[in-house]
Design a protein around this motif. Structure first.
Motif, short mmCIF file in Angstrom:
data_model
loop_
_atom_site.label_atom_id
_atom_site.label_comp_id
_atom_site.label_asym_id
_atom_site.label_seq_id
_atom_site.Cartn_x
_atom_site.Cartn_y
_atom_site.Cartn_z
N TRP A 215 0.85 -1.20 0.00
CA TRP A 215 0.00 0.00 0.00
C TRP A 215 0.88 1.25 0.00
O TRP A 215 0.65 2.19 -0.76
CB TRP A 215 -0.91 -0.06 1.22
CG TRP A 215 -1.82 1.11 1.43
CD1 TRP A 215 -1.95 2.22 0.65
CD2 TRP A 215 -2.75 1.28 2.52
NE1 TRP A 215 -2.89 3.08 1.19
CE2 TRP A 215 -3.40 2.53 2.33
CE3 TRP A 215 -3.07 0.51 3.62
CZ2 TRP A 215 -4.36 3.00 3.22
CZ3 TRP A 215 -4.04 0.98 4.50
CH2 TRP A 215 -4.67 2.21 4.30
N LEU A 220 -1.30 -0.83 -4.41
CA LEU A 220 -2.69 -1.22 -4.13
C LEU A 220 -3.63 -0.03 -4.28
O LEU A 220 -4.72 -0.02 -3.69
CB LEU A 220 -2.81 -1.80 -2.71
CG LEU A 220 -1.90 -3.00 -2.40
CD1 LEU A 220 -2.10 -3.43 -0.95
CD2 LEU A 220 -2.20 -4.15 -3.34
N ARG A 223 -8.71 0.04 -7.47
CA ARG A 223 -9.76 -0.77 -6.84
C ARG A 223 -9.66 -2.24 -7.25
O ARG A 223 -10.19 -3.10 -6.56
CB ARG A 223 -11.14 -0.21 -7.21
CG ARG A 223 -11.38 1.17 -6.62
CD ARG A 223 -12.79 1.68 -6.94
NE ARG A 223 -13.82 0.84 -6.35
CZ ARG A 223 -14.23 0.94 -5.08
NH1 ARG A 223 -13.67 1.82 -4.27
NH2 ARG A 223 -15.20 0.18 -4.64
N SER A 225 -7.13 -4.21 -7.10
CA SER A 225 -6.43 -4.97 -6.06
C SER A 225 -7.36 -5.32 -4.91
O SER A 225 -7.34 -6.44 -4.40
CB SER A 225 -5.24 -4.15 -5.53
OG SER A 225 -4.31 -3.88 -6.56
N GLY A 226 -8.18 -4.35 -4.51
CA GLY A 226 -9.12 -4.61 -3.43
C GLY A 226 -10.11 -5.70 -3.79
O GLY A 226 -10.40 -6.58 -2.96
N TRP A 227 -10.64 -5.66 -4.99
CA TRP A 227 -11.61 -6.67 -5.40
C TRP A 227 -10.97 -8.05 -5.52
O TRP A 227 -11.59 -9.07 -5.16
CB TRP A 227 -12.25 -6.28 -6.73
CG TRP A 227 -13.29 -5.23 -6.61
CD1 TRP A 227 -13.27 -3.96 -7.11
CD2 TRP A 227 -14.55 -5.34 -5.93
NE1 TRP A 227 -14.40 -3.27 -6.78
CE2 TRP A 227 -15.21 -4.09 -6.06
CE3 TRP A 227 -15.16 -6.37 -5.22
CZ2 TRP A 227 -16.47 -3.85 -5.50
CZ3 TRP A 227 -16.43 -6.14 -4.67
CH2 TRP A 227 -17.06 -4.90 -4.80
N LEU A 229 -8.38 -9.19 -3.78
CA LEU A 229 -8.16 -9.68 -2.43
C LEU A 229 -9.47 -10.09 -1.76
O LEU A 229 -9.55 -11.15 -1.12
CB LEU A 229 -7.47 -8.60 -1.59
CG LEU A 229 -6.01 -8.32 -1.91
CD1 LEU A 229 -5.53 -7.07 -1.18
CD2 LEU A 229 -5.14 -9.51 -1.52
N LEU A 230 -10.50 -9.27 -1.91
CA LEU A 230 -11.79 -9.59 -1.30
C LEU A 230 -12.40 -10.85 -1.90
O LEU A 230 -12.81 -11.77 -1.18
CB LEU A 230 -12.74 -8.41 -1.47
CG LEU A 230 -14.18 -8.62 -0.96
CD1 LEU A 230 -14.18 -8.94 0.53
CD2 LEU A 230 -15.04 -7.40 -1.25
N LEU A 273 -7.04 -11.83 4.10
CA LEU A 273 -6.90 -11.24 2.77
C LEU A 273 -8.20 -10.58 2.34
O LEU A 273 -8.20 -9.49 1.76
CB LEU A 273 -6.48 -12.30 1.76
CG LEU A 273 -5.07 -12.87 1.89
CD1 LEU A 273 -4.85 -13.98 0.87
CD2 LEU A 273 -4.02 -11.78 1.72
N ALA A 274 -9.32 -11.26 2.61
CA ALA A 274 -10.62 -10.69 2.26
C ALA A 274 -10.87 -9.41 3.05
O ALA A 274 -11.36 -8.41 2.50
CB ALA A 274 -11.73 -11.71 2.54
N CYS A 276 -8.59 -7.37 4.22
CA CYS A 276 -7.70 -6.34 3.68
C CYS A 276 -8.27 -5.78 2.38
O CYS A 276 -8.23 -4.57 2.14
CB CYS A 276 -6.31 -6.91 3.44
SG CYS A 276 -5.39 -7.31 4.96
N GLY A 277 -8.80 -6.66 1.53
CA GLY A 277 -9.40 -6.20 0.29
C GLY A 277 -10.58 -5.27 0.54
O GLY A 277 -10.70 -4.22 -0.09
#
Length: 395
Positions: A215, A220, A223, A225-227, A229-230, A273-274, A276-277
């Motif tokens: 980050w 990151l 968006r 990267s967030g999706w 990870l989630l 990980l989810a 964090c996402g």
């Protein structure tokens, strides 16, 4: 509008005005969420059952395993380490730019981290000796001390990762994730000793910590990267629980054969990980929400007292439980957590726990910043808390 309301709004406005415009308020909001998640989670799933002269630990998840999704909302440790890795790597980069030696940088961070611990250890040393000398039941003493000191493991792991920040600054999260995967394969698939799992205590939390470093590097920001990870973390966790035999609860359950948390399992890491996402996806909304002076002042207050809240919340729970033993057994406080009636009775006790925590905070607040008896105003803290040096509570 009452005089108190006006005073609170004026204070919130001053805190908001004292905050630098370039400060990333989403970081503070995520830290506050993580702190409150851990506290509420412990208060909801930790029960001290009165059994004659003794107290024993229990959990509603023992008797109502279908409540496991509650642990998904309140097990927020991965967010701690995500924010911690982000803050530490920014702070270390700033220290290098200023020419601050690594030893001085590390000493400053660990002093702020462990300063408040002295008060907890001192109090519980006195309490433990008093209980043993009063012929209290050994199992009760052991239960109380274990609960009181349980937050310490987090601080030790966090201290180790902080010390290793220069080494992990550019470490890809897939490396510690691979360690966790191989440890679990050896442990659960090939019959390796359970003690091997404690390697995951460092490797497991290194995953979100290195995500925090990514980050900082700007990797990151999008968006996508967030999706990833989630979605990936959620799918992997669901598969591990449904088909690999991992527990659904993301917290420790007394008497359970396997805990996802002690030590961390692959399921706990993929669940992290989810989290964090989701945290990364919420950054813009949090920044917008924190533009409101009242919301920002509340988050600043939680951050100002983060270490006090984290270290003393279990003591507040135990003090309330013990103080009311003569009036017990009281539903939701001293009784076995075996039905929804206990859950309904537990919720009002949260107010009592908050009040007890306020008392602890009032008594030990000066230790939050290393003692010395100095009072810190929120405005002073937010002025000093620049986005690079991050001088607010480092959790």
């Amino acid at each position: 509008m009452t005089r108190l309301t006006v005073a609170l709004r004026d204070t919130a406005a001053r805190v908001d005005a004292a905050t630098p415009a370039h400060r990333d308020r989403a970081v503070d909001a995520l830290r506050a969420f993580a702190v409150l998640g851990v506290v509420l989670g412990h208060w909801l799933v930790t029960a001290l059952v009165a059994d004659g002269r003794s107290l024993r630990a229990a959990s509603p998840l023992q008797h109502m395993p279908w409540l496991a999704p509650v642990s998904w909302a309140f097990q927020t440790l991965a967010v701690f380490f995500l924010v911690g890795g982000h803050v530490a790597t920014r702070s270390y980069a700033s220290a290098r730019e200023r020419g601050t030696p690594y030893r001085r940088w590390l000493h400053a961070r660990l002093a702020r981290l462990f300063g408040p611990v002295v008060a907890v250890l001192t109090l519980w040393t006195v309490v433990t000796l008093a209980l043993l000398l009063s012929d209290a039941e050994y199992g009760t003493v052991r239960t109380l001390v274990k609960l009181a000191l349980s937050p310490m493991w987090f601080l030790l792991v966090f201290a180790v990762l902080t010390a290793a920040t220069p080494l992990v600054t550019r470490l890809h999260p897939l490396w510690p994730l691979a360690v966790v995967l191989h440890v679990d394969v050896l442990r659960f698939g090939l019959g390796a000793p359970d003690g091997l799992g404690w390697l995951n205590l460092a490797a497991g939390w290194l995953v979100p910590y290195t995500l925090g470093a990514a980050w900082t590097r700007g990797e990151l920001d999008g968006r996508r990267s967030g999706w990833v990870l989630l979605g990936g973390g959620t799918a992997a966790t669901a598969a591990l629980v449904a088909w690999a035999g991992y527990p659904a609860a993301m917290v420790g359950v007394p008497g359970a054969e396997v805990s996802n948390l002690n030590p961390p399992t692959l399921a706990a890491v993929t669940f992290g990980l989810a989290q964090c996402g989701l945290s990364l996806l919420l950054r813009d909304r949090l920044r917008h929400a924190m533009c409101g002076p009242v919301a920002w002042a509340a988050v600043a207050l939680v951050n100002l007292s983060a270490m006090t809240v984290f270290l003393w919340h279990q003591t507040a729970l135990m003090a309330t439980t013990a103080a009311l033993l003569p009036a017990g057994p009281l539903p939701g406080l001293h009784t076995v957590p075996e039905g929804l009636g206990w859950v309904a009775a537990r919720l009002p006790w949260l107010v009592a726990f908050v009040l007890a925590l306020v008392v602890c905070g009032a008594a030990f607040r000066t230790w939050e910043r290393g003692g010395g008896g100095r009072r810190l105003r929120p405005s002073k803290v937010v002025r000093a808390h620049h986005p690079v040096t991050e001088r607010a509570p480092h959790v």
